[in-house]
Each structure stands twice: as structure tokens, then as C-alpha cells.
Write a protein that holds these residues in place. Structure first.
Motif, PDB file in Angstrom:
ATOM      1  N   PHE A  46      11.724 -46.036  -6.634  1.00 30.98           N
ATOM      2  CA  PHE A  46      10.193 -46.596  -6.796  1.00 30.98           C
ATOM      3  C   PHE A  46       9.471 -46.243  -5.782  1.00 30.98           C
ATOM      4  N   TYR A  47       8.203 -46.177  -6.125  1.00 31.89           N
ATOM      5  CA  TYR A  47       7.228 -45.702  -5.007  1.00 31.89           C
ATOM      6  C   TYR A  47       7.241 -46.615  -3.973  1.00 31.89           C
ATOM      7  N   ASN A  48       7.222 -46.279  -2.563  1.00 28.16           N
ATOM      8  CA  ASN A  48       6.917 -47.046  -1.390  1.00 28.16           C
ATOM      9  C   ASN A  48       6.506 -46.101  -0.419  1.00 28.16           C
ATOM     10  N   GLU A  49       5.196 -46.460  -0.089  1.00 31.57           N
ATOM     11  CA  GLU A  49       4.479 -45.664   0.981  1.00 31.57           C
ATOM     12  C   GLU A  49       5.173 -45.475   2.358  1.00 31.57           C
ATOM     13  N   ILE A  51       8.261 -44.562   2.715  1.00 32.24           N
ATOM     14  CA  ILE A  51       9.065 -43.422   2.178  1.00 32.24           C
ATOM     15  C   ILE A  51       8.192 -42.139   1.823  1.00 32.24           C
ATOM     16  N   ASP A  52       6.989 -42.338   1.763  1.00 29.19           N
ATOM     17  CA  ASP A  52       5.936 -41.228   1.461  1.00 29.19           C
ATOM     18  C   ASP A  52       5.454 -40.703   2.449  1.00 29.19           C
ATOM     19  N   ALA A  53       6.301 -40.120   3.355  1.00 27.28           N
ATOM     20  CA  ALA A  53       5.533 -39.679   4.692  1.00 27.28           C
ATOM     21  C   ALA A  53       6.139 -38.334   4.851  1.00 27.28           C
ATOM     22  N   GLU A  54       5.269 -37.285   5.438  1.00 27.70           N
ATOM     23  CA  GLU A  54       5.612 -35.925   5.742  1.00 27.70           C
ATOM     24  C   GLU A  54       7.249 -36.029   6.318  1.00 27.70           C
ATOM     25  N   GLY A  55       8.041 -35.266   5.715  1.00 29.54           N
ATOM     26  CA  GLY A  55       9.346 -35.134   6.268  1.00 29.54           C
ATOM     27  C   GLY A  55      10.383 -36.230   5.907  1.00 29.54           C
ATOM     28  N   SER A  56       9.778 -37.321   4.991  1.00 30.83           N
ATOM     29  CA  SER A  56      10.903 -38.193   4.650  1.00 30.83           C
ATOM     30  C   SER A  56      10.630 -38.421   3.123  1.00 30.83           C
ATOM     31  N   VAL A  57       9.816 -37.815   2.325  1.00 31.53           N
ATOM     32  CA  VAL A  57       9.650 -38.149   0.898  1.00 31.53           C
ATOM     33  C   VAL A  57      11.152 -37.539   0.285  1.00 31.53           C
ATOM     34  N   PRO A  58      11.601 -38.444  -0.509  1.00 26.77           N
ATOM     35  CA  PRO A  58      12.788 -38.418  -1.267  1.00 26.77           C
ATOM     36  C   PRO A  58      12.749 -36.905  -2.083  1.00 26.77           C
ATOM     37  N   ALA A  59      13.992 -36.305  -2.115  1.00 25.06           N
ATOM     38  CA  ALA A  59      13.964 -34.874  -2.878  1.00 25.06           C
ATOM     39  C   ALA A  59      13.585 -35.124  -4.217  1.00 25.06           C
ATOM     40  N   ALA A  60      14.014 -36.156  -4.903  1.00 27.48           N
ATOM     41  CA  ALA A  60      13.607 -36.360  -6.314  1.00 27.48           C
ATOM     42  C   ALA A  60      12.366 -36.507  -6.726  1.00 27.48           C
ATOM     43  N   ALA A  61      11.512 -37.373  -5.671  1.00 24.36           N
ATOM     44  CA  ALA A  61      10.147 -37.537  -5.847  1.00 24.36           C
ATOM     45  C   ALA A  61       9.324 -36.071  -5.332  1.00 24.36           C
ATOM     46  N   ALA A  62       9.859 -35.515  -4.312  1.00 21.20           N
ATOM     47  CA  ALA A  62       9.270 -33.862  -4.059  1.00 21.20           C
ATOM     48  C   ALA A  62       9.549 -32.984  -5.282  1.00 21.20           C
ATOM     49  N   ASP A  94       2.691 -43.274 -10.084  1.00 22.59           N
ATOM     50  CA  ASP A  94       2.244 -43.548  -8.758  1.00 22.59           C
ATOM     51  C   ASP A  94       2.586 -42.512  -7.880  1.00 22.59           C
ATOM     52  N   TRP A  95       3.920 -41.903  -7.965  1.00 21.79           N
ATOM     53  CA  TRP A  95       4.360 -40.874  -7.134  1.00 21.79           C
ATOM     54  C   TRP A  95       3.198 -39.574  -7.216  1.00 21.79           C
ATOM     55  N   LEU A  96       2.689 -39.500  -8.414  1.00 20.00           N
ATOM     56  CA  LEU A  96       1.770 -38.370  -8.655  1.00 20.00           C
ATOM     57  C   LEU A  96       0.534 -38.667  -8.317  1.00 20.00           C
ATOM     58  N   SER A  97       0.215 -39.868  -7.897  1.00 16.76           N
ATOM     59  CA  SER A  97      -1.151 -40.213  -7.503  1.00 16.76           C
ATOM     60  C   SER A  97      -1.565 -39.877  -6.271  1.00 16.76           C
ATOM     61  N   ARG A  98      -0.462 -39.743  -5.263  1.00 12.43           N
ATOM     62  CA  ARG A  98      -0.638 -39.497  -4.036  1.00 12.43           C
ATOM     63  C   ARG A  98      -0.298 -38.115  -3.630  1.00 12.43           C
ATOM     64  N   PRO A  99      -1.017 -37.639  -2.357  1.00 12.73           N
ATOM     65  CA  PRO A  99      -1.970 -38.415  -1.587  1.00 12.73           C
ATOM     66  C   PRO A  99      -3.388 -38.754  -2.279  1.00 12.73           C
ATOM     67  N   PHE A 100      -3.577 -39.873  -1.856  1.00 12.25           N
ATOM     68  CA  PHE A 100      -4.951 -40.527  -2.393  1.00 12.25           C
ATOM     69  C   PHE A 100      -5.997 -39.425  -2.652  1.00 12.25           C
ATOM     70  N   GLY A 101      -6.578 -39.408  -3.764  1.00 14.39           N
ATOM     71  CA  GLY A 101      -7.646 -38.003  -3.904  1.00 14.39           C
ATOM     72  C   GLY A 101      -7.268 -36.628  -4.149  1.00 14.39           C
ATOM     73  N   ALA A 102      -6.081 -36.513  -3.955  1.00  8.50           N
ATOM     74  CA  ALA A 102      -5.553 -35.156  -3.946  1.00  8.50           C
ATOM     75  C   ALA A 102      -4.264 -35.069  -4.815  1.00  8.50           C
ATOM     76  N   GLY A 103      -3.687 -36.045  -5.416  1.00  9.14           N
ATOM     77  CA  GLY A 103      -2.460 -36.135  -6.154  1.00  9.14           C
ATOM     78  C   GLY A 103      -2.362 -34.994  -7.177  1.00  9.14           C
ATOM     79  N   ALA A 104      -1.022 -34.795  -7.699  1.00  5.48           N
ATOM     80  CA  ALA A 104      -1.236 -33.644  -8.695  1.00  5.48           C
ATOM     81  C   ALA A 104      -1.828 -33.915 -10.084  1.00  5.48           C
ATOM     82  N   LEU A 105      -2.103 -35.435 -10.386  1.00  2.00           N
ATOM     83  CA  LEU A 105      -2.724 -35.656 -11.571  1.00  2.00           C
ATOM     84  C   LEU A 105      -4.466 -35.218 -11.549  1.00  2.00           C
TER      85      LEU A 105
END
Length: 185
Positions: A46-49, A51-62, A94-105
Motif C-alpha cells: 500500500f502506498y506510503n510516502e 517508503i516512497d523515498a529515493e533508495g527505499s522504494v519497495p522493489a515491487a513498486a519500482a 497512487d504509486w504511479l501518481s508520484r512524484p507529484f506532477g511527474a508520475g508515470a501517468l
């Protein structure tokens, strides 16, 4: 030019009618369209800001972000759970919306389709998914839709790929979505 579409299925159940609809879409993709269904949404935490930090993004989310980064467009398959979007699909958004304004979507065409047991084919959930994707920065294609009602009965003995009406509608969805992808220079 081949258009790369990433498909996200909002049901984790192997026999899901939305999974079958997604499989049918892959099978029916027209020439020049490469629709790939993402496998692994169940592994994305589940998205959690925190753990969404450079160097600590879970492998599955990456991995999800990497696959999304290679896509020209997105096709979401949404069942309806208690009148709304399934958690696994919302979590992916949620995961694809980040980083705000520059997510994959961000700025990429997105269509939302699906099937459900009810008489509206999951429209409530699909509308919620469109809303979330739009807020996340995706370009929601409001006119590229497909809601197949009464899935339990309609697909009891017939795979969506073998349903002529659904197959034709899926082809239209894929054509409309791929046409919305800007030409590469």
C-alpha cells in the motif's frame, strides 16, 4: 510505430471476468498495438510516502513504475467492489501518481473499462478510477469506454474473446486508445 499499452487489472482472482476481458483485449489487439498486462499488482505494498523515498522504494513498486515508464498509454480493467474501485487498482494509481506532477501517468492517455455482475457493468467503479487517474495526471479518455453488465451470466460459458459483441467493442477501445497516443518524432 508500435503503441505500447500497459494493462492493469483490478482483480487478483485468477478466474476473474475482468482478467478474461483483459486477456481478450491482448488477443484482439490490432497490428501496431502491443498490450501487455502487468503481473504483480498483488506484490505492491500500500502506498506510503514514508517508503516512497529515493533508495527505499519497495522493489515491487519500482517494477510497476518501470513498466509504466515504458508505456505510451494505459488500459485499466476495473471490477466493482462494494460500488467502487478495487483497492489494488487504486493502490497502483497512487504509486504511479508520484512524484507529484511527474508520475508515470502524467500526460499519458488512459482508458478505463470493465465488467461486473450488476446491470451497469461496474460503471461506478470505472468512474471512480477515471477520477483518480485524472487527479493523478493521466489524460482520461472519457469517450473510450466499455462496461459489460451481468458478467456472471454473460461469461458463464463464453470467454469475452469469443463474444462477438464484446470483441468488437474491445477492438474499438484499443483503436481509440492507441489513436490518442501522440506521434513520436
Amino acid at each position: 510505430m508500435t503503441v505500447r499499452i500497459l494493462g492493469l487489472v483490478g482483480s487478483l482472482r485468477a478466474g476473474s471476468h475482468n482478467r478474461q476481458l483483459a486477456e481478450a483485449a491482448v488477443k484482439l489487439a490490432p497490428e501496431g498495438v502491443d498490450l501487455v498486462l502487468y503481473e504483480g499488482l498483488a506484490d505492491v505494498p500500500f502506498y506510503n510516502e514514508d517508503i516512497d523515498a529515493e533508495g527505499s522504494v519497495p522493489a515491487a513498486a519500482a517494477r510497476l513504475r518501470e513498466a509504466a515508464g515504458e508505456a505510451d498509454a494505459f488500459l485499466l480493467f476495473s471490477p466493482e467492489y462494494n460500488g467502487t474501485i478495487p483497492a489494488v487498482l487504486k493502490n497502483a494509481i497512487d504509486w504511479l501518481s508520484r512524484p507529484f506532477g511527474a508520475g508515470a501517468l502524467s500526460g499519458r492517455p488512459v482508458a478505463v473499462i470493465g465488467t461486473a455482475f450488476g446491470r451497469y457493468g461496474g460503471e461506478w467503479a470505472q468512474n471512480e478510477a477515471r477520477k483518480a487517474v485524472g487527479i493523478a495526471g493521466g489524460t482520461v479518455l472519457e469517450d473510450v469506454r466499455l462496461s459489460v453488465p451481468d458478467s456472471v451470466n454473460r461469461f458463464a460459458e463464453l470467454h469475452p474473446a469469443d463474444d462477438a459483441e464484446v470483441a468488437g467493442q474491445l477492438a474499438g477501445v484499443l483503436t481509440g486508445l492507441s489513436a490518442a497516443v501522440p506521434a513520436r518524432v
